[in-house]
Design an enzyme around this catalytic site. Structure first.
Site, PDB file in Angstrom:
ATOM      1  CB  SER A 143     -49.353 -64.909 121.788  1.00 42.91           C
ATOM      2  OG  SER A 143     -49.972 -66.508 121.374  1.00 42.91           O
ATOM      3  CE1 TYR A 157     -48.865 -66.726 127.136  1.00 40.55           C
ATOM      4  CE2 TYR A 157     -50.143 -67.045 125.447  1.00 40.55           C
ATOM      5  CZ  TYR A 157     -49.044 -66.790 125.894  1.00 40.55           C
ATOM      6  OH  TYR A 157     -47.662 -66.897 124.976  1.00 40.55           O
TER       7      TYR A 157
HETATM    8  P1  NAD Z   1     -39.769 -69.140 127.995  1.00 40.64           P
HETATM    9  O1  NAD Z   1     -40.332 -69.792 129.169  1.00 40.64           O
HETATM   10  O2  NAD Z   1     -38.704 -70.061 127.335  1.00 40.64           O
HETATM   11  O3  NAD Z   1     -39.173 -67.681 128.514  1.00 40.64           O
HETATM   12  C1  NAD Z   1     -40.085 -66.680 129.189  1.00 40.64           C
HETATM   13  C2  NAD Z   1     -38.764 -66.070 130.254  1.00 40.64           C
HETATM   14  O4  NAD Z   1     -39.518 -65.218 130.933  1.00 40.64           O
HETATM   15  C3  NAD Z   1     -38.321 -66.967 131.172  1.00 40.64           C
HETATM   16  O5  NAD Z   1     -36.744 -66.949 131.215  1.00 40.64           O
HETATM   17  C4  NAD Z   1     -38.716 -66.643 132.528  1.00 40.64           C
HETATM   18  O6  NAD Z   1     -38.087 -66.811 133.639  1.00 40.64           O
HETATM   19  C5  NAD Z   1     -39.104 -65.151 132.096  1.00 40.64           C
HETATM   20  N1  NAD Z   1     -40.025 -64.626 133.253  1.00 40.64           N
HETATM   21  C6  NAD Z   1     -41.169 -65.247 133.755  1.00 40.64           C
HETATM   22  N2  NAD Z   1     -42.063 -64.538 134.579  1.00 40.64           N
HETATM   23  C7  NAD Z   1     -41.126 -63.411 134.856  1.00 40.64           C
HETATM   24  C8  NAD Z   1     -41.070 -62.212 135.568  1.00 40.64           C
HETATM   25  N3  NAD Z   1     -42.051 -62.131 136.400  1.00 40.64           N
HETATM   26  N4  NAD Z   1     -40.256 -61.322 135.403  1.00 40.64           N
HETATM   27  C9  NAD Z   1     -38.960 -61.517 134.588  1.00 40.64           C
HETATM   28  N5  NAD Z   1     -39.054 -62.539 133.711  1.00 40.64           N
HETATM   29  C10 NAD Z   1     -39.942 -63.475 133.781  1.00 40.64           C
HETATM   30  O7  NAD Z   1     -40.949 -68.768 127.004  1.00 40.64           O
HETATM   31  P2  NAD Z   1     -40.944 -68.268 125.741  1.00 40.64           P
HETATM   32  O8  NAD Z   1     -41.586 -69.097 124.506  1.00 40.64           O
HETATM   33  O9  NAD Z   1     -39.286 -67.803 124.975  1.00 40.64           O
HETATM   34  O10 NAD Z   1     -41.770 -67.006 125.897  1.00 40.64           O
HETATM   35  C11 NAD Z   1     -41.400 -65.605 125.568  1.00 40.64           C
HETATM   36  C12 NAD Z   1     -42.793 -64.987 125.257  1.00 40.64           C
HETATM   37  O11 NAD Z   1     -43.263 -65.489 124.039  1.00 40.64           O
HETATM   38  C13 NAD Z   1     -43.736 -65.029 126.510  1.00 40.64           C
HETATM   39  O12 NAD Z   1     -44.313 -63.637 126.349  1.00 40.64           O
HETATM   40  C14 NAD Z   1     -44.546 -65.702 125.732  1.00 40.64           C
HETATM   41  O13 NAD Z   1     -45.954 -65.522 126.197  1.00 40.64           O
HETATM   42  C15 NAD Z   1     -44.470 -65.505 124.062  1.00 40.64           C
HETATM   43  N6  NAD Z   1     -45.008 -66.408 123.384  1.00 40.64           N
HETATM   44  C16 NAD Z   1     -44.702 -68.014 123.337  1.00 40.64           C
HETATM   45  C17 NAD Z   1     -45.330 -68.926 122.676  1.00 40.64           C
HETATM   46  C18 NAD Z   1     -44.576 -70.089 122.263  1.00 40.64           C
HETATM   47  O14 NAD Z   1     -45.212 -70.824 121.890  1.00 40.64           O
HETATM   48  N7  NAD Z   1     -43.669 -70.705 123.271  1.00 40.64           N
HETATM   49  C19 NAD Z   1     -45.836 -68.435 121.478  1.00 40.64           C
HETATM   50  C20 NAD Z   1     -46.431 -66.933 121.456  1.00 40.64           C
HETATM   51  C21 NAD Z   1     -45.878 -66.128 122.296  1.00 40.64           C
END
Ligand code: NAD
Length: 257
Positions: A143, A157
């Site tokens: 991130s 985080y």
């Molecule tokens: P999201 O919540 O839509 O997707 C995350 C997925 O991970 C979900 O399907 C959830 O069920 C799954 N998950 C959670 N815990 C788990 C576990 N223990 N084992 C297996 N699966 C698990 O969120 P997203 O925004 O698509 O996030 C995806 C990645 O991107 C994450 O690593 C998040 O930290 C990162 N990220 C997101 C943002 C943002 O603004 N949304 C920004 C930077 C980084």
């Protein structure tokens, strides 16, 4: 097709970035293993892939559990014969993750176990499979907060994503001669459920928005496109990077109005 004849495993592919990447990778010719703790969403991702005439399979896996990570990698090889691309994308941002004083130890541990240890487990069991396939590409979702301090505190985080960057660099160097590339993907703030739940008031959203030069949150699809580049052979000379896809956020110094 940019991933023709490749097998890709994506964690956290029941929603958000992971789901968009699964659909895109399948459209580009990959067989996609969808791994997640959310079974319903994961099966829905696979159904959508199949409706679009692609090939996919769901495997239930909690990335914080070693045995489940071992099983998801084995599932990829059993179902599709090999593994070429590992996208360690699953992650959480807990609503009780705050500053150092307020964040409870159990929130710290939970966040580190999924966001950092989960990537370690993916690599621990995934790298031998990539070796068996003659090499491959690992993409780890970090991130922008691994590079900058976020104004809204989320210490566990932020620390977990810093760990992902450090792990990525070391693995990239260690495995470079084995034709295994390892890159981190650093998304900026996105309009996904994960962030919108965390920034749960308009005031909090606006506080984050003022820092983004393009003036909007990113979309999961825009991150999936970057993941596709890192996963494919188009990025064959790219390893150990922190690939930022953030609407200019880290390049800017913006004074909140
Ligand atoms: P999201 O919540 O839509 O997707 C995350 C997925 O991970 C979900 O399907 C959830 O069920 C799954 N998950 C959670 N815990 C788990 C576990 N223990 N084992 C297996 N699966 C698990 O969120 P997203 O925004 O698509 O996030 C995806 C990645 O991107 C994450 O690593 C998040 O930290 C990162 N990220 C997101 C943002 C943002 O603004 N949304 C920004 C930077 C980084």
């Amino acid at each position: 097709m940019r991933l023709k004849d490749k097998v890709a495993l994506i964690t956290g592919a029941s929603s958000g970035i992971g789901r968009e990447a699964a659909l895109l990778f399948a459209q580009e010719g990959a067989c996609v293993v969808v791994a997640d703790v959310e079974d319903e969403g994961g099966r829905e991702t696979v159904s959508t892939i199949e409706r679009q005439k692609g090939r996919g399979a769901f495997v239930h896996a909690d990335v914080s559990q070693a045995a489940e990570c071992q099983r998801m990698i084995a599932a990829a090889e059993e179902q599709f014969g090999k593994l070429n691309v590992l996208f360690n994308n699953a992650g959480i941002m807990h609503s009780q993750d705050d500053d150092a004083i307020s964040t409870e130890e159990k929130i710290w541990d939970l966040t580190m176990n999924i966001n950092a240890k989960g990537v370690f487990f993916g690599c621990k069991y995934g790298i031998p499979a990539l070796r068996r396939a003659g090499g491959g590409s690992i993409v780890n979702t970090a991130s922008f907060v691994a590079l900058l301090g976020a104004a809204t505190p989320q210490v566990a985080y932020t620390a977990s994503k810093g760990a992902v960057l450090a792990l990525t660099r070391e693995l990239a160097v260690v495995h470079a001669r084995e034709n295994i590339r390892v890159n981190a993907l650093c998304p900026g703030p996105l309009r996904t459920e994960l962030l919108m739940k965390f920034l749960d008031t308009e005031q909090k959203r606006q506080r984050r928005l003022v820092h983004i030069p393009v003036g909007r949150f990113g979309e999961a699809k825009e991150i999936a496109q970057a993941a596709l580049f890192l996963a494919s052979d188009e990025s064959s000379f790219v390893t150990g990077t922190e690939f930022l896809v953030d609407g200019g956020l880290t390049a800017a110094y913006v004074t909140p109005e």
